[in-house]
Design a protein around this motif. Sequence first.
Motif, PDB file in Angstrom:
ATOM      1  N   VAL A 279      59.964  24.875  26.455  1.00 35.85           N
ATOM      2  CA  VAL A 279      58.695  24.785  27.178  1.00 35.85           C
ATOM      3  C   VAL A 279      58.249  23.326  27.293  1.00 35.85           C
ATOM      4  CG1 VAL A 279      56.223  25.223  26.904  1.00 35.85           C
ATOM      5  CG2 VAL A 279      57.837  27.103  26.738  1.00 35.85           C
ATOM      6  N   THR A 280      57.782  22.949  28.485  1.00 41.10           N
ATOM      7  CA  THR A 280      57.251  21.598  28.702  1.00 41.10           C
ATOM      8  C   THR A 280      55.729  21.606  28.869  1.00 41.10           C
ATOM      9  OG1 THR A 280      57.629  21.789  31.085  1.00 41.10           O
ATOM     10  CG2 THR A 280      59.384  20.797  29.768  1.00 41.10           C
ATOM     11  N   THR A 281      55.151  22.777  29.212  1.00 38.42           N
ATOM     12  CA  THR A 281      53.693  22.911  29.337  1.00 38.42           C
ATOM     13  C   THR A 281      53.236  24.121  28.543  1.00 38.42           C
ATOM     14  OG1 THR A 281      53.618  21.897  31.536  1.00 38.42           O
ATOM     15  CG2 THR A 281      51.769  23.305  30.914  1.00 38.42           C
ATOM     16  N   LEU A 282      52.315  23.889  27.595  1.00 41.55           N
ATOM     17  CA  LEU A 282      51.775  24.964  26.763  1.00 41.55           C
ATOM     18  C   LEU A 282      50.260  24.955  26.895  1.00 41.55           C
ATOM     19  CD1 LEU A 282      52.068  27.219  24.661  1.00 41.55           C
ATOM     20  CD2 LEU A 282      52.005  25.451  22.883  1.00 41.55           C
ATOM     21  N   ILE A 283      49.699  26.089  27.339  1.00 46.64           N
ATOM     22  CA  ILE A 283      48.254  26.203  27.542  1.00 46.64           C
ATOM     23  C   ILE A 283      47.710  27.245  26.578  1.00 46.64           C
ATOM     24  CG2 ILE A 283      46.434  26.697  29.209  1.00 46.64           C
ATOM     25  CD1 ILE A 283      48.419  25.951  31.425  1.00 46.64           C
ATOM     26  N   LEU A 284      46.814  26.812  25.693  1.00 41.51           N
ATOM     27  CA  LEU A 284      46.220  27.690  24.680  1.00 41.51           C
ATOM     28  C   LEU A 284      44.696  27.726  24.812  1.00 41.51           C
ATOM     29  CD1 LEU A 284      48.439  26.570  21.660  1.00 41.51           C
ATOM     30  CD2 LEU A 284      48.567  28.762  22.856  1.00 41.51           C
ATOM     31  N   THR A 285      44.186  27.502  25.982  1.00 41.76           N
ATOM     32  CA  THR A 285      42.737  27.427  26.215  1.00 41.76           C
ATOM     33  C   THR A 285      42.025  28.700  25.760  1.00 41.76           C
ATOM     34  OG1 THR A 285      43.019  25.959  28.110  1.00 41.76           O
ATOM     35  CG2 THR A 285      40.982  27.235  28.021  1.00 41.76           C
ATOM     36  N   GLY A 286      40.860  28.499  25.115  1.00 41.48           N
ATOM     37  CA  GLY A 286      39.968  29.611  24.807  1.00 41.48           C
ATOM     38  C   GLY A 286      40.430  30.531  23.703  1.00 41.48           C
ATOM     39  N   ASN A 287      41.333  30.083  22.843  1.00 46.40           N
ATOM     40  CA  ASN A 287      41.779  30.900  21.715  1.00 46.40           C
ATOM     41  C   ASN A 287      41.118  30.413  20.422  1.00 46.40           C
ATOM     42  OD1 ASN A 287      43.970  32.813  22.704  1.00 46.40           O
ATOM     43  ND2 ASN A 287      44.675  30.875  23.561  1.00 46.40           N
TER      44      ASN A 287
ATOM     45  N   LEU B 276      58.004  19.173  24.983  1.00 48.82           N
ATOM     46  CA  LEU B 276      56.648  19.400  25.501  1.00 48.82           C
ATOM     47  C   LEU B 276      56.078  18.137  26.144  1.00 48.82           C
ATOM     48  CD1 LEU B 276      54.758  21.873  25.527  1.00 48.82           C
ATOM     49  CD2 LEU B 276      53.535  20.823  23.622  1.00 48.82           C
ATOM     50  N   HIS B 277      55.603  18.300  27.400  1.00 50.85           N
ATOM     51  CA  HIS B 277      54.962  17.203  28.135  1.00 50.85           C
ATOM     52  C   HIS B 277      53.443  17.366  28.183  1.00 50.85           C
ATOM     53  CE1 HIS B 277      58.885  16.432  30.610  1.00 50.85           C
ATOM     54  NE2 HIS B 277      58.971  16.010  29.357  1.00 50.85           N
ATOM     55  N   ARG B 278      53.015  18.625  28.234  1.00 55.29           N
ATOM     56  CA  ARG B 278      51.574  18.868  28.413  1.00 55.29           C
ATOM     57  C   ARG B 278      51.110  19.920  27.418  1.00 55.29           C
ATOM     58  NH1 ARG B 278      48.626  22.238  32.989  1.00 55.29           N
ATOM     59  NH2 ARG B 278      46.492  21.492  32.739  1.00 55.29           N
ATOM     60  N   LEU B 279      50.048  19.586  26.673  1.00 46.44           N
ATOM     61  CA  LEU B 279      49.479  20.498  25.687  1.00 46.44           C
ATOM     62  C   LEU B 279      47.987  20.646  25.972  1.00 46.44           C
ATOM     63  CD1 LEU B 279      49.625  22.192  23.103  1.00 46.44           C
ATOM     64  CD2 LEU B 279      49.332  20.074  21.786  1.00 46.44           C
ATOM     65  N   VAL B 280      47.528  21.883  26.187  1.00 45.67           N
ATOM     66  CA  VAL B 280      46.135  22.162  26.507  1.00 45.67           C
ATOM     67  C   VAL B 280      45.538  23.017  25.398  1.00 45.67           C
ATOM     68  CG1 VAL B 280      44.531  23.143  28.180  1.00 45.67           C
ATOM     69  CG2 VAL B 280      46.645  22.051  28.971  1.00 45.67           C
ATOM     70  N   LEU B 281      44.554  22.444  24.691  1.00 48.08           N
ATOM     71  CA  LEU B 281      43.865  23.143  23.605  1.00 48.08           C
ATOM     72  C   LEU B 281      42.358  23.129  23.849  1.00 48.08           C
ATOM     73  CD1 LEU B 281      45.962  21.637  20.670  1.00 48.08           C
ATOM     74  CD2 LEU B 281      45.878  24.057  21.271  1.00 48.08           C
ATOM     75  N   VAL B 282      41.959  23.378  25.080  1.00 48.11           N
ATOM     76  CA  VAL B 282      40.542  23.380  25.450  1.00 48.11           C
ATOM     77  C   VAL B 282      39.840  24.580  24.826  1.00 48.11           C
ATOM     78  CG1 VAL B 282      38.937  23.600  27.398  1.00 48.11           C
ATOM     79  CG2 VAL B 282      40.971  22.158  27.610  1.00 48.11           C
TER      80      VAL B 282
ATOM     81  N   THR C 156      57.213  13.484  20.835  1.00 49.68           N
ATOM     82  CA  THR C 156      57.300  12.106  21.336  1.00 49.68           C
ATOM     83  C   THR C 156      57.372  12.016  22.849  1.00 49.68           C
ATOM     84  OG1 THR C 156      59.696  12.203  21.017  1.00 49.68           O
ATOM     85  CG2 THR C 156      58.378  11.280  19.218  1.00 49.68           C
ATOM     86  N   LYS C 157      57.643  13.150  23.510  1.00 51.01           N
ATOM     87  CA  LYS C 157      57.696  13.159  24.974  1.00 51.01           C
ATOM     88  C   LYS C 157      56.385  13.629  25.597  1.00 51.01           C
ATOM     89  CE  LYS C 157      62.685  13.789  25.354  1.00 51.01           C
ATOM     90  NZ  LYS C 157      63.781  14.602  25.956  1.00 51.01           N
ATOM     91  N   LEU C 158      55.370  13.814  24.751  1.00 47.70           N
ATOM     92  CA  LEU C 158      54.087  14.299  25.249  1.00 47.70           C
ATOM     93  C   LEU C 158      53.462  13.292  26.209  1.00 47.70           C
ATOM     94  CD1 LEU C 158      52.208  16.768  24.804  1.00 47.70           C
ATOM     95  CD2 LEU C 158      50.889  15.335  23.239  1.00 47.70           C
ATOM     96  N   GLN C 159      52.968  13.812  27.354  1.00 48.92           N
ATOM     97  CA  GLN C 159      52.336  12.965  28.361  1.00 48.92           C
ATOM     98  C   GLN C 159      50.853  13.285  28.541  1.00 48.92           C
ATOM     99  OE1 GLN C 159      54.574  13.435  31.997  1.00 48.92           O
ATOM    100  NE2 GLN C 159      56.538  13.086  30.988  1.00 48.92           N
ATOM    101  N   ASP C 160      50.500  14.550  28.308  1.00 51.36           N
ATOM    102  CA  ASP C 160      49.146  15.004  28.640  1.00 51.36           C
ATOM    103  C   ASP C 160      48.622  15.848  27.483  1.00 51.36           C
ATOM    104  OD1 ASP C 160      46.918  16.377  29.584  1.00 51.36           O
ATOM    105  OD2 ASP C 160      47.773  16.833  31.532  1.00 51.36           O
ATOM    106  N   LEU C 161      47.496  15.394  26.893  1.00 54.88           N
ATOM    107  CA  LEU C 161      46.853  16.140  25.809  1.00 54.88           C
ATOM    108  C   LEU C 161      45.409  16.420  26.222  1.00 54.88           C
ATOM    109  CD1 LEU C 161      46.819  17.358  22.976  1.00 54.88           C
ATOM    110  CD2 LEU C 161      46.211  15.093  22.083  1.00 54.88           C
ATOM    111  N   ASN C 162      45.105  17.687  26.447  1.00 57.94           N
ATOM    112  CA  ASN C 162      43.761  18.093  26.872  1.00 57.94           C
ATOM    113  C   ASN C 162      43.126  18.891  25.746  1.00 57.94           C
ATOM    114  OD1 ASN C 162      41.442  19.082  28.049  1.00 57.94           O
ATOM    115  ND2 ASN C 162      42.424  19.637  29.983  1.00 57.94           N
ATOM    116  N   ILE C 163      42.154  18.272  25.074  1.00 59.23           N
ATOM    117  CA  ILE C 163      41.454  18.945  23.973  1.00 59.23           C
ATOM    118  C   ILE C 163      39.941  18.890  24.232  1.00 59.23           C
ATOM    119  CG2 ILE C 163      43.198  18.746  22.162  1.00 59.23           C
ATOM    120  CD1 ILE C 163      42.035  16.141  21.329  1.00 59.23           C
ATOM    121  N   GLY C 164      39.574  19.101  25.479  1.00 59.50           N
ATOM    122  CA  GLY C 164      38.169  19.100  25.854  1.00 59.50           C
ATOM    123  C   GLY C 164      37.445  20.347  25.387  1.00 59.50           C
TER     124      GLY C 164
END
Length: 821
Positions: free
Chosen positions: A102-110, A126-132, A147-155
């Motif tokens: 997986v390169t994009t993992l979205i866990l929003t709202g958990n 993983l390139h994109r991790l979303v923990l909003v 180390t390949k992470l490009q986008d971290l969204n923890i808003g």
Amino acid sequence: MTAVCMGGCLCLYIVFILIQHGNGEACRKMKRAEHYSCEGRNLTSIPSSIPSSTEELYFSFNFLPSLHKPVFPWLYGLRVLDLTRCYIQYIADNAFHNVKNVTTLILTGNPISYIGPDSINSLHKLHRLVLVDTGLSSFNIPFNNLTKLQDLNIGTNNIKSVALPVFMTNFTDFCLLDLHANNISIIKVNHTTVLREMRGNITLKLSRNPILHIEPGAFQDILLRELNIQGAFVSLNALTDGLKALSGLDVIKLTIGSYIPAISLKGVDPYYLDGLCLIKFKEIYFLQKESSYYEFHVLHCMVNATKITLKKGYLRFIENVPFHHLKELYIGKNDLSEIPKLSHLHSLEKLVIINNSPALFRGFSDMPNLQYVDLSRNQFSIKGCCSYYFKDMPKIRFINLSLNANINTDLKPFSGLELLEVLDFHHTKLDIIGKYGVLQNLKYLTYLDLSYTRLTFSSPSSFHGLNSLKVLKISGNTFQGDILSYLFSNLTVLESLDMSNSGIDHIVWTTFKDLQRLQHLFLSRNKLMVLDFLTQPNLPSLTQLAVDQNNIASIQLNTLQNIPSNLSVLDLSFNPINCLCTQTDFILWIIKNQKLFPHPYNILCKSLSPSTTLRVTDFDTQSCINIRRLKIVLSICAAIVLVSASVLVYKFQFYLRYGCIVLRGHRTAKQGEYSYDAFIIYSSKDECWVMDELVDNLENGVPPIKLCLHVRDFEAGKAITSNIIDEGILGSRKIIVVVSKHFIESSWCRFEFEMAQSLLVMQGNANIIIIILEDVEEKNIKKVFGLHKYLKKNTYLKWSRNPLNNMRFWIRLRKAVIASK
């Protein structure tokens, strides 16, 4: 604490499985190959039916309280995994073992309470991790191996510091850190150490944080691609001090301003944005929603910017600033009373000043690199347009002056603007365009919008010289005399023409004789009655024709036969189509070519009553076809009578008798005088059921119902057909039809039913009661004219051998027979 949490999750998981077992819905494959959606399907696990080659899986709004290895089947091709709001609380170390690519993992709202140290960390690609909105209070997330992470969204969490973990200095591809709507109130120098060391092409979003204080030097020597601090300060004073504390920051794009407007800025320093002078930026997006009695100095610290956007604010004036590198300026929806006279901006390429109603416009000059100008929605009035207002702008290619009040032009309005490619005046009152050939020097113009400009086209040279024009919009205007027949004679490359709502009632074929490349023709909301211009092969490239909301009652067959072969969209909506049997060919053509119409359900029959609507596609063409066939047969019969009366009587006796009886029956219909309550139409092979059940229950019940049966009540010596009409149909208030396999096979039964339908429809009466004695295949039902349609539109009774059902059957039948007695 962890054991208790796991125990609680396990219990909740078991309860949910017991409740939801078997209720989950299947996932669906999306339009794009190898993409699957399982969103909101009450699932408690990933279905094993998902192919291992799936690339994207959207599993949001399901129930996965605990993630372990067995939750996921082996999905080696999975790249995007969306687990938004799946009630995830616990993520085990090996949870993602089967989806490790997986390169994009979205866990929003958990509501995540535990993340195993080797769970997310195992996703090395993983390139994109979303923990909003997951309840995070810090960066204490095990992701040091990503180390390949490009986008971290923890808003939308509760994080209080921008201090990044030291290991993120190894994230060489990292480019986006989204911390919007957290609880960051103070930023110190030591909080930005890692950010300073990364020195990458990073976007940092701090919008909607309650920032109170930024320590001076906190952003010294920090290089960012973008910094978003919109709505990120608790007050304007905090914003003023915060901008000054950003001294030393080097950012390409800076976004500032507020989301919620303050009532007033009374008492605030007009130079409250002076901190911008200490920041190095190229682009700035400023959304100012505060109102004030003062004139704020907004631009003087943006002198080195290349792109400025001032949106939805309360700016009343724009100060004169000697911009050095400005290429794009956008000022939208402010309170400007005058369009600023932005002259001598030699670097400016794009200028947008819109929605400042009403505003005064005095013109621009000396902007040699300006190519794009949008001054729409300002409601200004100008005279002597347009060369005077755009002086020394040799590269200008786009001008939009639409949705203004009034523009008067001179006889050479576009002198010096010969490179124009797009010109838009829609919904702005114009004067002489259409009377003279004032556009002749615009040989590069490809798009011209003169819609609703109150023009009257009277000159055949109105569009002369526009040799490159591809799109012409002139709807909402008028045309003098027969000007349309030669108005477009030189527009040989035109591809789209809009003449909607222009009062056009007729178009001759010569109107489009030179438009060989025309693909889209819009003639909506006019007064056209015919489309005879299509009979000539003038429009070989036409793919779309809109003639909705005209006065088209029909289209002739020769016109339909000559419709351009490339036509794929024809809009006939809301025309008063004559739904008559004389138009059967046209109506059948519409029904057959429904894919051609974008809104076939809006093609309606002409109705005398505004409350009655009938779609053309619902018109009963079969009845017309039958009538046509009957007429043909009768005509043939009449011709054959002259040759051989005996052959005619023998060969066509049924049709002649049918027509004569229909006419005679209709003329002699008794109004309100009935000998019987109901006439029974049935097959003689069903006579046992009729006599033993139907007659016995109705005639011997209370009150007794008088029935008409051909075996006992028809007058002896009288023709059967006459008995059917006089004694049966016209002599009875209701008609009961007993449908069975024998009924379908009986020509007399079919004849009686068709006669009943015909005569009752002529009288405006439809008192037919259908009884289904036994199931009959639909294809056989269609053998009886009108029966299939009648069953679909009307309630019928069905006989059953169940005593309880039969009791209800007799009650309903008796009620139906005596309903109008």
